[in-house]
Design a protein around this motif. Structure first.
Motif, PDB file in Angstrom:
ATOM      1  N   HIS A 323       0.788  -1.349  -0.042  1.00  0.00           N
ATOM      2  CA  HIS A 323       0.011  -0.063  -0.016  1.00  0.00           C
ATOM      3  C   HIS A 323       0.860   1.234  -0.106  1.00  0.00           C
ATOM      4  O   HIS A 323       1.914   1.166   0.827  1.00  0.00           O
ATOM      5  N   PHE A 324       0.562   2.222  -0.935  1.00  0.00           N
ATOM      6  CA  PHE A 324       1.352   3.540  -1.002  1.00  0.00           C
ATOM      7  C   PHE A 324       0.323   4.700  -0.822  1.00  0.00           C
ATOM      8  O   PHE A 324      -0.462   4.847  -1.325  1.00  0.00           O
ATOM      9  N   ALA A 325       1.036   5.631  -0.061  1.00  0.00           N
ATOM     10  CA  ALA A 325       0.431   6.956   0.191  1.00  0.00           C
ATOM     11  C   ALA A 325       1.174   7.938  -0.748  1.00  0.00           C
ATOM     12  O   ALA A 325       2.680   7.772  -0.590  1.00  0.00           O
ATOM     13  N   LEU A 326       0.614   8.427  -2.009  1.00  0.00           N
ATOM     14  CA  LEU A 326       1.435   9.114  -2.984  1.00  0.00           C
ATOM     15  C   LEU A 326       1.193  10.425  -2.966  1.00  0.00           C
ATOM     16  O   LEU A 326       0.131  10.938  -2.439  1.00  0.00           O
ATOM     17  N   ASP A 327       2.340  11.322  -3.253  1.00  0.00           N
ATOM     18  CA  ASP A 327       2.219  12.827  -3.106  1.00  0.00           C
ATOM     19  C   ASP A 327       1.640  13.299  -4.323  1.00  0.00           C
ATOM     20  O   ASP A 327       1.365  14.560  -4.579  1.00  0.00           O
ATOM     21  N   GLY A 328       1.001  12.425  -5.495  1.00  0.00           N
ATOM     22  CA  GLY A 328       0.499  12.900  -6.564  1.00  0.00           C
ATOM     23  C   GLY A 328       0.029  11.871  -7.571  1.00  0.00           C
ATOM     24  O   GLY A 328      -0.054  10.654  -6.970  1.00  0.00           O
ATOM     25  N   ALA A 388      -8.193   9.709  -0.094  1.00  0.00           N
ATOM     26  CA  ALA A 388      -6.771  10.473   0.130  1.00  0.00           C
ATOM     27  C   ALA A 388      -7.106  12.033   0.366  1.00  0.00           C
ATOM     28  O   ALA A 388      -8.160  12.772  -0.105  1.00  0.00           O
ATOM     29  N   PRO A 389      -6.304  12.614   0.862  1.00  0.00           N
ATOM     30  CA  PRO A 389      -6.283  14.076   0.951  1.00  0.00           C
ATOM     31  C   PRO A 389      -6.181  14.669  -0.397  1.00  0.00           C
ATOM     32  O   PRO A 389      -5.746  14.087  -1.609  1.00  0.00           O
ATOM     33  N   PRO A 390      -6.571  15.925  -0.514  1.00  0.00           N
ATOM     34  CA  PRO A 390      -6.573  16.660  -1.917  1.00  0.00           C
ATOM     35  C   PRO A 390      -5.158  16.562  -2.620  1.00  0.00           C
ATOM     36  O   PRO A 390      -4.263  16.934  -2.209  1.00  0.00           O
ATOM     37  N   GLY A 391      -5.322  16.283  -3.919  1.00  0.00           N
ATOM     38  CA  GLY A 391      -4.234  16.149  -4.530  1.00  0.00           C
ATOM     39  C   GLY A 391      -3.080  15.100  -4.364  1.00  0.00           C
ATOM     40  O   GLY A 391      -2.293  14.800  -4.969  1.00  0.00           O
ATOM     41  N   LYS A 392      -3.593  14.214  -3.345  1.00  0.00           N
ATOM     42  CA  LYS A 392      -2.826  12.696  -2.977  1.00  0.00           C
ATOM     43  C   LYS A 392      -3.437  11.698  -3.571  1.00  0.00           C
ATOM     44  O   LYS A 392      -4.621  12.010  -4.025  1.00  0.00           O
ATOM     45  N   HIS A 393      -2.825  10.612  -3.592  1.00  0.00           N
ATOM     46  CA  HIS A 393      -3.670   9.290  -3.929  1.00  0.00           C
ATOM     47  C   HIS A 393      -3.143   8.296  -2.834  1.00  0.00           C
ATOM     48  O   HIS A 393      -2.263   8.039  -2.703  1.00  0.00           O
TER      49      HIS A 393
END
Length: 522
Positions: A323-328, A388-393
């Motif tokens: 699982h990945f929290a992505l910055d974009g 996910a937060p705005p702009g994140k994925h």
């Protein structure tokens, strides 16, 4: 007087299904869950602040209409992206699975040729008789014997399909209908991956076609093939939990069951890890049948033949879940720029060819991590920004093959190495992927076993091998030819007939069987 009329062990989606049915049917029911959340492998969890992940399962499998209506599943908000998935291999053009079947067939013809259209139609036709033989969509019916399976065939072609399912390989079937290894590479790879991710078999290994038949089974009566939910698949257990508690049921979290207790040849309740006991004449276990019958129940209370049969279940789930929290949003390079369009990244398959997948399985058996793992990459936040937060994925990757038989001393290093190779492969297609990673977590089968109590991390609770389907998969009261002699004990997990996958069938079957035996049949 007992504390409750019924106890359900495990609050996975099948456990919650059984609990809701029992409570609604008039039995005072408590559902006990070892974790701090309900839903099991069908849960959606906030693993990173603001990022929600579908922890294991991600879609509702084809579910019979009687269950959807009875449980109110069709009332839940769904996500219906135009493109359900895009499959990529290094050979041949991408395979885009459009939700609209007419558009899908048009795409197959344009990008892969008329042979692909005819081949895929033949594959779905091939799966019809095996699906009937497996009882893929049967509700509250016992599994079929081999004779009953073959009786499902209406002609020699269907009889051959059932033989393929029981004794053949994926390659046997795919070579017959999609023989061009170059032109049909994406289709062949997709079918192979669909089959073997529920097995410990390579696509050319006899017995692998059982998983293909299960995965390709066409649902009847307009039943949706796969369903995605707003907020993630965890919406399903949330709905079932609400149904259960609104009817007066009690859910206890952090309540690990140490033993299922018996007295005078019948169930008497459970003992918890803290030593306390809860009494009830009915216990329904959402854990795998072998764990239930060899670890929770005293084996001396059961026939030796029954203990021996469940002890032989193959649980070698050879996968890695990341699982990945992505910055974009990942940006895919040529020739896959089409994946940069809106809504195209919800589900992306980065598969190896059928032949490579077989070789990778052989390497896995010898303790080697594949150089190019086959990966099912999902970025559900691409179509559902609540995850996910705005702009994140929030992204997840399921990859084959992890060398699950490696010695424990090598386990962690192999897990880290395979995780690196998964990231490297995704980054080869989307060059900015690795730089986008804020945080990531990696679960190998052993981790999944600790988290969910699934032996070997096997989300099927018994892989889809020919010797673990049909009459060799237990129902609510055990095997048709070797039932559980203890009155009041029921099985409802994915290891039962009707599983695996998020279809609710095992839990539904167990709930109604227990009600009927208690004289509370609706």
């Amino acid at each position: 007087m007992s504390d409750y009329d019924a106890i359900v062990v495990g609050a996975g989606h099948n456990g919650l299904t059984a609990a809701a049915i029992l409570q609604r049917g008039g039995l005072r029911t408590v559902c006990l869950e070892a974790n701090h959340y309900a839903g099991g492998m069908a849960a959606s969890l906030e693993l990173v602040d603001g990022f929600h992940f579908e922890i294991a399962g991600s879609v509702q499998f084809p579910t019979p209409g009687v269950i959807r209506e009875d449980l109110g599943l069709d009332t839940l908000p769904t996500i219906e992206p135009e493109v359900m998935s895009t499959n990529i291999t290094d050979s041949g053009p991408p395979l885009i699975f459009y939700r609209d079947p007419v558009r899908l067939m048009a795409h197959l013809g344009e990008a892969h040729g008329n042979e692909a259209v005819m081949g895929m139609a033949a594959m779905f036709l091939w799966a019809q008789a095996p699906a009937r033989a497996l009882g893929r969509f049967d509700v509250r019916q016992p599994p079929k014997t081999y004779d009953e399976m073959y009786a499902c065939a209406t002609n020699e072609q269907e009889r051959q399909a059932i033989t393929d399912m029981l004794f053949g390989s994926v390659t046997d079937v795919v070579d017959r209908h999609l023989p061009d290894r170059d032109k049909h590479a994406s289709l062949r790879a997709m079918l192979a991956y669909l089959a073997v991710n529920t097995t410990y078999r390579g696509p050319a290994t006899p017995g692998s076609a059982a998983g293909l038949a299960y995965g390709l089974a066409s649902p009847p009566d307009g039943m949706p093939m796969m369903t995605k939910f707003a907020g993630g698949v965890g919406a399903l257990p949330v709905h079932l939990r609400r149904m259960f508690t609104e009817h007066g049921g009690e859910l206890r979290l952090h309540a690990r069951v140490r033993a299922i207790t018996t007295a005078n040849g019948r169930i008497s309740g459970v003992q918890l890890e803290d030593g306390s006991t809860i009494s009830a004449p009915i216990v329904v276990s959402n854990l795998s049948p072998d764990v239930t019958l060899t670890e929770l129940v005293d084996p001396s209370a059961l026939p030796a033949d029954l203990v021996a049969r469940v002890s032989r279940v193959d649980h070698r789930g050879a996968y890695l879940q990341m699982h990945f929290a992505l910055d974009g949003r990942p940006e895919f390079a040529a020739p896959y720029e089409l994946l940069n369009a809106p809504g195209m990244q919800e589900s992306i398959a980065l598969f190896s060819t059928t032949e490579q997948l077989q070789q990778q399985w052989e390497e896995c058996r010898h303790g080697q991590v594949p150089r190019e793992p086959s990966i099912a990459l999902q970025i559900p936040s691409d179509v559902d920004d609540s995850l996910a937060p705005p702009g994140k994925h929030a992204a997840s990757a399921f990859a084959l093959w992890f060398p699950v038989e490696a010695r424990h001393g090598n386990y962690n290093s192999l897990r880290a190495e395979m995780a690196r190779r998964v990231i490297a492969k995704i980054t080869r297609y989307a060059p900015n992927f690795e730089k986008l990673i804020i945080r990531n977590t990696t679960f190998a089968p052993m981790n999944m076993q600790r988290m969910f109590g699934a032996p070997g991390g096997d989300f099927c609770q018994g892989l889809l091998h020919p010797d673990q389907i049909g009459i060799n998969r237990p129902g609510p009261r055990g095997f048709t030819d070797l039932p559980i002699p203890l009155e009041g004990l029921y099985l409802c997990g994915a290891g039962c007939h009707g599983g695996p996958g998020i279809s609710f069938i095992p839990g539904y079957n167990a709930g109604y069987q227990a009600l009927a035996d208690a004289g509370r049949q609706r």
